[in-house]
Design a protein around this motif. Structure first.
Motif, PDB file in Angstrom:
ATOM      1  N   SER A 236      -8.337  -4.562  -2.904  1.00 25.29           N
ATOM      2  CA  SER A 236      -8.332  -5.492  -4.041  1.00 25.29           C
ATOM      3  C   SER A 236      -8.063  -6.933  -3.625  1.00 25.29           C
ATOM      4  N   LEU A 237      -7.677  -7.152  -2.346  1.00 25.85           N
ATOM      5  CA  LEU A 237      -7.324  -8.496  -1.886  1.00 25.85           C
ATOM      6  C   LEU A 237      -8.320  -9.095  -0.902  1.00 25.85           C
ATOM      7  N   ARG A 238      -9.283  -8.314  -0.466  1.00 30.62           N
ATOM      8  CA  ARG A 238     -10.118  -8.748   0.652  1.00 30.62           C
ATOM      9  C   ARG A 238     -11.034  -9.916   0.308  1.00 30.62           C
TER      10      ARG A 238
ATOM     11  N   ALA B 206       0.814  -1.219   0.000  1.00 29.43           N
ATOM     12  CA  ALA B 206       0.000   0.000   0.000  1.00 29.43           C
ATOM     13  C   ALA B 206       0.845   1.265   0.000  1.00 29.43           C
ATOM     14  N   SER B 207       2.015   1.218   0.639  1.00 27.03           N
ATOM     15  CA  SER B 207       2.836   2.433   0.687  1.00 27.03           C
ATOM     16  C   SER B 207       3.666   2.619  -0.575  1.00 27.03           C
ATOM     17  N   GLU B 208       3.806   1.557  -1.375  1.00 28.01           N
ATOM     18  CA  GLU B 208       4.636   1.644  -2.575  1.00 28.01           C
ATOM     19  C   GLU B 208       3.841   1.994  -3.830  1.00 28.01           C
TER      20      GLU B 208
ATOM     21  N   GLN C  99      -3.805   2.776  -5.265  1.00 26.16           N
ATOM     22  CA  GLN C  99      -4.789   1.700  -5.325  1.00 26.16           C
ATOM     23  C   GLN C  99      -5.012   1.197  -6.743  1.00 26.16           C
ATOM     24  N   ILE C 100      -4.924   2.064  -7.736  1.00 29.14           N
ATOM     25  CA  ILE C 100      -5.122   1.629  -9.122  1.00 29.14           C
ATOM     26  C   ILE C 100      -4.021   0.667  -9.536  1.00 29.14           C
ATOM     27  N   HIS C 101      -2.763   1.020  -9.215  1.00 28.07           N
ATOM     28  CA  HIS C 101      -1.648   0.154  -9.589  1.00 28.07           C
ATOM     29  C   HIS C 101      -1.581  -1.085  -8.700  1.00 28.07           C
ATOM     30  N   GLN C 102      -2.023  -0.960  -7.446  1.00 25.43           N
ATOM     31  CA  GLN C 102      -2.121  -2.159  -6.602  1.00 25.43           C
ATOM     32  C   GLN C 102      -3.051  -3.180  -7.249  1.00 25.43           C
ATOM     33  N   ALA C 103      -4.230  -2.708  -7.649  1.00 21.29           N
ATOM     34  CA  ALA C 103      -5.212  -3.610  -8.242  1.00 21.29           C
ATOM     35  C   ALA C 103      -4.678  -4.223  -9.539  1.00 21.29           C
TER      36      ALA C 103
END
Length: 357
Positions: free
Chosen positions: A338-340, A306-308, A311-315
């Motif tokens: 996106s992981l829950r 999350a810190s890197e 949310q768009i790129h995490q997903a």
């Protein structure tokens, strides 16, 4: 490839921990300093024989402990099982494979891990050493004779450096080692270039998804000496200059590779965020290239997701890995949205790990 069971003793704040991750997404949640990163670090150590944390070698051992051990049970996609272990007592490391002592190189060949962590942007932003490590890890898993050839090169390099430091001037003393350096350097360079050519195809795919605004991408390799002469000729011409410096200044051990974009030809043109996304693209490409050769994806570790990344790129990143059916180990202070839905959650607190039901 996946870790079915991971046991850790005396690694940083992890005293006696056993974890059984799921085959897919696994998220380790806890406060800063709870031990989340150390869990991922343990898996990375099995695959690389070193930590992904800079300067971590002397800090790995838990305070007051005399030894640390990491043990994992691995399952390959074809059902093959291997038991791997790595221990350290004092400054001495020992690897084990299926209960027997083994060279660390054999351990590394059995356990493949790709890691994205807060230091991963160094792959783009830092010096050449980090990029050579990345490149040679990939070549090692593709060209099975690479390690023996690299050891031959290093042995000849050590001998030449000893002559340089001793101030030897007789060319006949240098010739055997410079010939060996020349012979091995040619094969090392060919393998590295071929690997980068394969990697570029996949990097192109991932940067188009992650940083499309930067245009087309290129990977450029610098072999570590000039193109006009062979390495043997270069070393002969450079002897007296190298003697003054006390070491060999040209060769594959000085090689580098760089990423450049159509609209950002220099590294300095990239923002910190673009450096991170470029590193993600390279790491995903390396993981997929490994899968093409090995028939299975490596284990993927993502520290402090999350810190890197936003949310768009995490997903986007999680979606890529989910589609690949890779085992993913992710750390964070909270579970990304996106992981829950499909991740196995673990809570980490003061060096203890427990699954969240």
């Amino acid at each position: 490839m996946r870790v079915e069971k991971l046991s850790i003793q005396a690694l940083r704040c992890l005293d006696d921990v056993t974890v059984e991750p799921a085959p897919g997404m696994n998220v380790f949640i806890g406060a800063n300093g709870a031990g989340k990163t150390s869990l991922l670090e343990a898996v990375f150590l099995l695959s690389h024989g070193r930590s992904f944390r800079a300067g971590a070698r002397d800090a790995l051992l838990q305070r007051g402990a005399s030894a640390l051990t990491i043990y994992a049970e691995l399952v390959r996609d074809d059902g093959q099982r291997r038991r791997v272990g790595l221990g350290r007592e004092g400054q001495r490391w020992q690897a084990r494979l299926d209960g027997q002592s083994a060279p660390i190189s054999q351990l590394v060949s059995e356990c493949a891990v790709v890691s994205f962590d807060p230091g991963s942007h160094a792959l783009i932003a830092a010096g050449a050493e980090e990029r050579r490590r990345f490149l040679d890890w990939g070549v090692f898993h593709v060209e099975h004779d690479f390690l023996d050839l690299w050891r031959r090169y290093q042995r000849a390099l050590k001998q030449r450096n000893s002559l340089l430091r001793a101030g030897e001037t007789a060319g006949s003393l240098y010739l055997p080692w410079e010939r060996e350096l020349d012979d091995t350097a040619q094969a090392i360079t060919v393998w590295r270039k071929h690997y980068l050519d394969q990697l570029l195809v996949l990097v192109t795919k991932y940067v188009a998804q992650l940083v499309p605004e930067l245009g087309s991408v290129a990977l450029r390799y610098r072999q570590g000496w000039g193109d006009e002469w062979s390495l043997g000729e270069t070393l002969a011409a450079q002897r007296y200059r190298d003697m003054g410096r006390g070491h060999t200044t040209q060769g594959p051990h000085r090689a580098d590779w760089t990423v450049s974009y159509e609209y950002a030809p220099l590294r300095e043109h990239l923002s910190r965020g673009q450096e991170k996304l470029t590193a993600v693209a390279c790491l995903l490409a390396q993981a997929e290239l490994f899968a093409q050769h090995a028939g299975e994806w490596p284990i993927v570790c993502i520290d402090d997701l999350a810190s890197e990344l936003d949310q768009i790129h995490q997903a986007g990143l999680v979606g890529q890995l989910r589609d690949a059916h890779a085992q993913i180990l992710i750390s964070g202070t909270d579970c990304p949205p996106s992981l829950r839905s499909d991740a196995l959650l673990f809570h980490v607190e003061q060096g203890r790990v427990s699954p969240l039901l």
